[in-house]
Motif scaffolding. Structure first.
Motif, PDB file in Angstrom:
ATOM      1  N   ILE A 100     -19.410  56.765   2.392  1.00  0.00           N
ATOM      2  CA  ILE A 100     -20.650  57.519   2.245  1.00  0.00           C
ATOM      3  C   ILE A 100     -21.197  57.351   0.837  1.00  0.00           C
ATOM      4  O   ILE A 100     -20.468  57.461  -0.155  1.00  0.00           O
ATOM      5  CB  ILE A 100     -20.411  59.011   2.543  1.00  0.00           C
ATOM      6  CG1 ILE A 100     -20.078  59.198   4.030  1.00  0.00           C
ATOM      7  CG2 ILE A 100     -21.628  59.843   2.182  1.00  0.00           C
ATOM      8  CD1 ILE A 100     -19.735  60.614   4.395  1.00  0.00           C
ATOM      9  N   ASP A 101     -22.482  57.051   0.739  1.00  0.00           N
ATOM     10  CA  ASP A 101     -23.133  56.883  -0.559  1.00  0.00           C
ATOM     11  C   ASP A 101     -23.434  58.255  -1.138  1.00  0.00           C
ATOM     12  O   ASP A 101     -24.400  58.909  -0.762  1.00  0.00           O
ATOM     13  CB  ASP A 101     -24.416  56.064  -0.379  1.00  0.00           C
ATOM     14  CG  ASP A 101     -25.125  55.810  -1.702  1.00  0.00           C
ATOM     15  OD1 ASP A 101     -24.538  56.134  -2.756  1.00  0.00           O
ATOM     16  OD2 ASP A 101     -26.248  55.294  -1.669  1.00  0.00           O
ATOM     17  N   ARG A 102     -22.594  58.720  -2.061  1.00  0.00           N
ATOM     18  CA  ARG A 102     -22.778  60.054  -2.623  1.00  0.00           C
ATOM     19  C   ARG A 102     -24.071  60.164  -3.418  1.00  0.00           C
ATOM     20  O   ARG A 102     -24.624  61.262  -3.550  1.00  0.00           O
ATOM     21  CB  ARG A 102     -21.581  60.404  -3.521  1.00  0.00           C
ATOM     22  CG  ARG A 102     -20.252  60.461  -2.788  1.00  0.00           C
ATOM     23  CD  ARG A 102     -20.236  61.554  -1.739  1.00  0.00           C
ATOM     24  NE  ARG A 102     -18.982  61.581  -1.006  1.00  0.00           N
ATOM     25  CZ  ARG A 102     -18.739  62.340   0.052  1.00  0.00           C
ATOM     26  NH1 ARG A 102     -19.693  63.124   0.519  1.00  0.00           N
ATOM     27  NH2 ARG A 102     -17.576  62.306   0.660  1.00  0.00           N
ATOM     28  N   SER A 103     -24.561  59.040  -3.942  1.00  0.00           N
ATOM     29  CA  SER A 103     -25.807  59.110  -4.707  1.00  0.00           C
ATOM     30  C   SER A 103     -26.981  59.490  -3.813  1.00  0.00           C
ATOM     31  O   SER A 103     -27.992  60.013  -4.293  1.00  0.00           O
ATOM     32  CB  SER A 103     -26.089  57.762  -5.382  1.00  0.00           C
ATOM     33  OG  SER A 103     -26.332  56.742  -4.418  1.00  0.00           O
ATOM     34  N   ALA A 104     -26.856  59.265  -2.495  1.00  0.00           N
ATOM     35  CA  ALA A 104     -27.935  59.617  -1.577  1.00  0.00           C
ATOM     36  C   ALA A 104     -28.151  61.118  -1.506  1.00  0.00           C
ATOM     37  O   ALA A 104     -29.211  61.573  -1.073  1.00  0.00           O
ATOM     38  CB  ALA A 104     -27.637  59.063  -0.180  1.00  0.00           C
ATOM     39  N   CYS A 105     -27.164  61.891  -1.925  1.00  0.00           N
ATOM     40  CA  CYS A 105     -27.291  63.346  -1.870  1.00  0.00           C
ATOM     41  C   CYS A 105     -28.391  63.861  -2.794  1.00  0.00           C
ATOM     42  O   CYS A 105     -28.851  64.989  -2.639  1.00  0.00           O
ATOM     43  CB  CYS A 105     -25.956  64.004  -2.230  1.00  0.00           C
ATOM     44  SG  CYS A 105     -24.644  63.708  -1.017  1.00  0.00           S
ATOM     45  N   ASN A 106     -28.802  63.051  -3.778  1.00  0.00           N
ATOM     46  CA  ASN A 106     -29.838  63.483  -4.709  1.00  0.00           C
ATOM     47  C   ASN A 106     -31.237  63.083  -4.258  1.00  0.00           C
ATOM     48  O   ASN A 106     -32.207  63.324  -4.966  1.00  0.00           O
ATOM     49  CB  ASN A 106     -29.560  62.897  -6.102  1.00  0.00           C
ATOM     50  CG  ASN A 106     -28.258  63.401  -6.681  1.00  0.00           C
ATOM     51  OD1 ASN A 106     -27.978  64.584  -6.627  1.00  0.00           O
ATOM     52  ND2 ASN A 106     -27.457  62.503  -7.220  1.00  0.00           N
ATOM     53  N   ARG A 107     -31.342  62.464  -3.085  1.00  0.00           N
ATOM     54  CA  ARG A 107     -32.645  62.032  -2.578  1.00  0.00           C
ATOM     55  C   ARG A 107     -33.217  63.079  -1.631  1.00  0.00           C
ATOM     56  O   ARG A 107     -32.484  63.900  -1.093  1.00  0.00           O
ATOM     57  CB  ARG A 107     -32.514  60.688  -1.853  1.00  0.00           C
ATOM     58  CG  ARG A 107     -31.935  59.576  -2.707  1.00  0.00           C
ATOM     59  CD  ARG A 107     -31.632  58.361  -1.870  1.00  0.00           C
ATOM     60  NE  ARG A 107     -30.836  57.375  -2.605  1.00  0.00           N
ATOM     61  CZ  ARG A 107     -30.090  56.437  -2.041  1.00  0.00           C
ATOM     62  NH1 ARG A 107     -30.047  56.357  -0.721  1.00  0.00           N
ATOM     63  NH2 ARG A 107     -29.399  55.606  -2.775  1.00  0.00           N
ATOM     64  N   PRO A 108     -34.521  63.047  -1.408  1.00  0.00           N
ATOM     65  CA  PRO A 108     -35.125  64.001  -0.477  1.00  0.00           C
ATOM     66  C   PRO A 108     -34.502  63.952   0.911  1.00  0.00           C
ATOM     67  O   PRO A 108     -34.169  62.885   1.419  1.00  0.00           O
ATOM     68  CB  PRO A 108     -36.593  63.557  -0.442  1.00  0.00           C
ATOM     69  CG  PRO A 108     -36.822  62.921  -1.761  1.00  0.00           C
ATOM     70  CD  PRO A 108     -35.540  62.222  -2.082  1.00  0.00           C
ATOM     71  N   PHE A 109     -34.336  65.142   1.488  1.00  0.00           N
ATOM     72  CA  PHE A 109     -33.882  65.397   2.853  1.00  0.00           C
ATOM     73  C   PHE A 109     -32.369  65.291   3.043  1.00  0.00           C
ATOM     74  O   PHE A 109     -31.902  65.218   4.181  1.00  0.00           O
ATOM     75  CB  PHE A 109     -34.612  64.490   3.858  1.00  0.00           C
ATOM     76  CG  PHE A 109     -36.106  64.607   3.784  1.00  0.00           C
ATOM     77  CD1 PHE A 109     -36.706  65.840   3.629  1.00  0.00           C
ATOM     78  CD2 PHE A 109     -36.917  63.473   3.829  1.00  0.00           C
ATOM     79  CE1 PHE A 109     -38.088  65.967   3.541  1.00  0.00           C
ATOM     80  CE2 PHE A 109     -38.296  63.587   3.746  1.00  0.00           C
ATOM     81  CZ  PHE A 109     -38.877  64.831   3.594  1.00  0.00           C
ATOM     82  N   ALA A 110     -31.600  65.307   1.938  1.00  0.00           N
ATOM     83  CA  ALA A 110     -30.139  65.378   2.077  1.00  0.00           C
ATOM     84  C   ALA A 110     -29.769  66.742   2.655  1.00  0.00           C
ATOM     85  O   ALA A 110     -30.235  67.777   2.168  1.00  0.00           O
ATOM     86  CB  ALA A 110     -29.464  65.163   0.728  1.00  0.00           C
ATOM     87  N   VAL A 111     -28.929  66.751   3.681  1.00  0.00           N
ATOM     88  CA  VAL A 111     -28.522  67.992   4.341  1.00  0.00           C
ATOM     89  C   VAL A 111     -27.351  68.617   3.577  1.00  0.00           C
ATOM     90  O   VAL A 111     -26.411  67.917   3.190  1.00  0.00           O
ATOM     91  CB  VAL A 111     -28.116  67.722   5.802  1.00  0.00           C
ATOM     92  CG1 VAL A 111     -27.601  68.998   6.476  1.00  0.00           C
ATOM     93  CG2 VAL A 111     -29.296  67.160   6.579  1.00  0.00           C
ATOM     94  N   GLY A 112     -27.416  69.923   3.362  1.00  0.00           N
ATOM     95  CA  GLY A 112     -26.323  70.631   2.712  1.00  0.00           C
ATOM     96  C   GLY A 112     -26.426  70.740   1.213  1.00  0.00           C
ATOM     97  O   GLY A 112     -25.561  71.335   0.574  1.00  0.00           O
ATOM     98  N   MET A 113     -27.490  70.188   0.631  1.00  0.00           N
ATOM     99  CA  MET A 113     -27.672  70.274  -0.814  1.00  0.00           C
ATOM    100  C   MET A 113     -28.413  71.559  -1.176  1.00  0.00           C
ATOM    101  O   MET A 113     -29.396  71.920  -0.536  1.00  0.00           O
ATOM    102  CB  MET A 113     -28.448  69.067  -1.334  1.00  0.00           C
ATOM    103  CG  MET A 113     -27.624  67.803  -1.390  1.00  0.00           C
ATOM    104  SD  MET A 113     -26.280  67.890  -2.597  1.00  0.00           S
ATOM    105  CE  MET A 113     -27.196  67.856  -4.130  1.00  0.00           C
ATOM    106  N   PRO A 114     -27.963  72.265  -2.213  1.00  0.00           N
ATOM    107  CA  PRO A 114     -28.630  73.511  -2.638  1.00  0.00           C
ATOM    108  C   PRO A 114     -29.839  73.210  -3.516  1.00  0.00           C
ATOM    109  O   PRO A 114     -30.005  72.085  -3.998  1.00  0.00           O
ATOM    110  CB  PRO A 114     -27.534  74.224  -3.435  1.00  0.00           C
ATOM    111  CG  PRO A 114     -26.724  73.112  -4.012  1.00  0.00           C
ATOM    112  CD  PRO A 114     -26.748  72.000  -2.995  1.00  0.00           C
ATOM    113  N   PRO A 115     -30.678  74.210  -3.773  1.00  0.00           N
ATOM    114  CA  PRO A 115     -31.810  74.029  -4.694  1.00  0.00           C
ATOM    115  C   PRO A 115     -31.315  74.048  -6.138  1.00  0.00           C
ATOM    116  O   PRO A 115     -31.375  75.074  -6.825  1.00  0.00           O
ATOM    117  CB  PRO A 115     -32.715  75.210  -4.378  1.00  0.00           C
ATOM    118  CG  PRO A 115     -31.797  76.266  -3.849  1.00  0.00           C
ATOM    119  CD  PRO A 115     -30.691  75.543  -3.140  1.00  0.00           C
ATOM    120  N   LEU A 116     -30.837  72.924  -6.607  1.00  0.00           N
ATOM    121  CA  LEU A 116     -30.204  72.860  -7.924  1.00  0.00           C
ATOM    122  C   LEU A 116     -31.174  73.208  -9.044  1.00  0.00           C
ATOM    123  O   LEU A 116     -30.745  73.649 -10.123  1.00  0.00           O
ATOM    124  CB  LEU A 116     -29.634  71.453  -8.153  1.00  0.00           C
ATOM    125  CG  LEU A 116     -28.472  71.042  -7.241  1.00  0.00           C
ATOM    126  CD1 LEU A 116     -28.107  69.587  -7.481  1.00  0.00           C
ATOM    127  CD2 LEU A 116     -27.259  71.943  -7.474  1.00  0.00           C
TER     128      LEU A 116
END
Length: 461
Positions: A100-116
């Motif tokens: 899994i590309d963890r860097s993708a978590c910082n892109r729009p529409f990542a599921v499970g990411m909080p409003p950092l």
């Protein structure tokens, strides 16, 4: 922040070769607006890429991708899948989590990411510094088996106030997130080969935990009322998300809740309630199933990952009274895995006077971003895209399509568009009945939503 952007862009240029030489990158101001970040962040990332000879150009003159330098790949090592255990082979077959590309978590529409962007990092840093300035013995030597007592007391008050969960601090177990809590419950209460109900479609983490421990997974269909209890075979446990189901966003109806509790009472089975959407739900959302449990058969599980920040790696479960001592014995051997420092700081954070205001702000921000996303989907959507709307709130939306969407194709096309997308297909264990995409919006700034939706439609067409 600029380091993350630099790493992602360099990976796309040098490793993945997603941008051909000569490709013109977006202007720094344009990219900053699309990602909802500062323009200086983009400029610093571009400067690093120029130093690495990945791009060329100057401010105001355009930025183009250069021919990436050749990379030396180590020779492939001999395949040793035969050395893996049956459980490890099942885990590999269940999903390539290590790819899994963890860097993708910082892109729009990542599921499970909080409003950092609304997280009070300065306050967290202050509380951490206060704890380290004069650390008590417990901080240096570790916490109690079930977790730091003040933290368990704070969690009991938090879930009681926010979701109406009925519990005492003694029933709280601090875990390394919802996945770890589910793992703990399964290995404590089930034997290998025991049947377990999982929602279909449903969370990948639940399927991975059940598969790892050798349970016989029984996918049970989800419809507009939630889990179809009448279709489930005999089982020892059911893992459900009654408040807001991932990936469809369905809330379990009152009738299905009664059926599920009745099934557990008749069969003596356990119900694990995942309530990971709790911080984002509206005040009018349906209460947890745990509040209706009169027989001590519902285990309530939550997490702080999507409320605070992913690397906090802290969650909790609320145990029925009868399970506290047995699971304490299991934890005594394995430990909760949550650092003592995190537990102390988290307890201080929850007890701090700002915390209730932070909860309201997270909920309000996510509600606003949800409304902005729905507006953008109405403006830029297509007749083949159906958005599943509900009144419960939450942090994601399910969008159904009238044509199949393959997970691998979707992720491959999403990466060059700077999006993090997953298909509903990914959440099925068996035959796929619905097609579509799941859009997480909690971490997407409002200014970045409309441009991201336009790129989304280009990817989905």
């Amino acid at each position: 922040m600029y380091q993350q952007l630099y790493t992602q862009l360099r990976d796309l240029i040098v490793v993945r070769r997603q941008f051909a030489p000569g490709t013109r990158l977006p202007a720094s101001r344009t990219l900053a607006d699309e990602l909802g970040i500062s323009r200086n962040t983009v400029l610093l990332a571009y400067q690093r890429l120029r130093q690495d000879n990945c791009i060329d150009g100057a401010p105001g003159a355009g930025t183009v991708v250069l021919q990436p330098p050749p990379t030396r790949m180590p020779p492939p090592s001999p395949a040793r899948c035969d050395a893996l255990s049956d459980r490890a082979r099942a885990a590999v077959a269940n999903g390539p989590g290590h790819l899994i590309d963890r860097s993708a978590c910082n892109r729009p529409f990542a599921v499970g990411m909080p409003p950092l962007d609304v997280f009070p990092s300065s306050l967290w840093g202050k509380l951490t510094a206060n704890r380290l300035r004069n650390p008590p013995v417990k901080l240096l030597s570790g916490c109690e088996t079930l977790g730091f007592t003040p933290l368990r007391e704070a969690i009991a008050a938090y879930v009681g106030l926010m979701r109406g969960v009925r519990c005492r601090a003694e029933q709280i177990v601090v875990t390394r997130g919802a996945e770890n809590a589910l793992d703990l419950v399964i290995r404590s209460l089930l034997e290998p080969g025991d049947p377990i109900w999982l929602e279909e479609p449903g969370t990948i983490e639940a399927r991975a935990a059940a598969t790892w421990h050798g349970q016989r997974v029984c996918p049970v269909r989800v419809d507009d009322e939630g889990l179809v209890v009448s279709e489930g075979p005999d089982a020892r446990m059911a893992v459900v998300t009654p408040a807001r189901q991932l990936p469809l966003g369905t809330a379990m109806s009152a009738r299905r809740r009664e059926e599920l509790l009745g099934w557990a009472e008749r069969t003596g089975s356990w119900i694990v309630e995942l309530d990971t959407e709790a911080p984002f739900l509206s005040p009018h959302a349906t209460p947890p199933l745990q509040t209706q449990d009169a027989n001590g058969q519902v285990i309530y599980v939550g997490t702080f990952r999507n409320l605070l920040f992913p690397e906090v790696r802290a969650g909790y479960c609320v145990l029925p009274e009868a399970l506290v001592d047995p699971i304490s014995a299991v934890l005594w051997q394995s430990g909760s895995g949550v650092s003592a420092l995190i537990q102390h700081v988290l307890a201080d954070f929850i007890n701090y006077q700002y915390f209730p205001r932070y909860l309201r702000r997270v909920r309000d921000v996510c509600a606003s971003r949800r409304a902005t996303l729905l507006t953008a989907l109405r403006q830029h959507g297509a007749d083949w895209l159906t958005v599943r709307e509900d009144a419960a709130g939450g942090s994601f939306l399910a969008c159904l399509t009238d044509h199949p969407i393959d997970e691998k194709t979707l992720t491959d096309r999403a990466s060059p568009a700077s999006l993090s997308l997953h298909s509903i297909d990914r959440y099925y264990a068996g035959q796929r009945q619905l097609s579509g995409v799941v859009l997480g919006y909690a971490a997407v700034g409002e200014a970045a939503i409309a441009p991201a939706v336009q790129r989304l439609m280009d990817v989905l067409r």
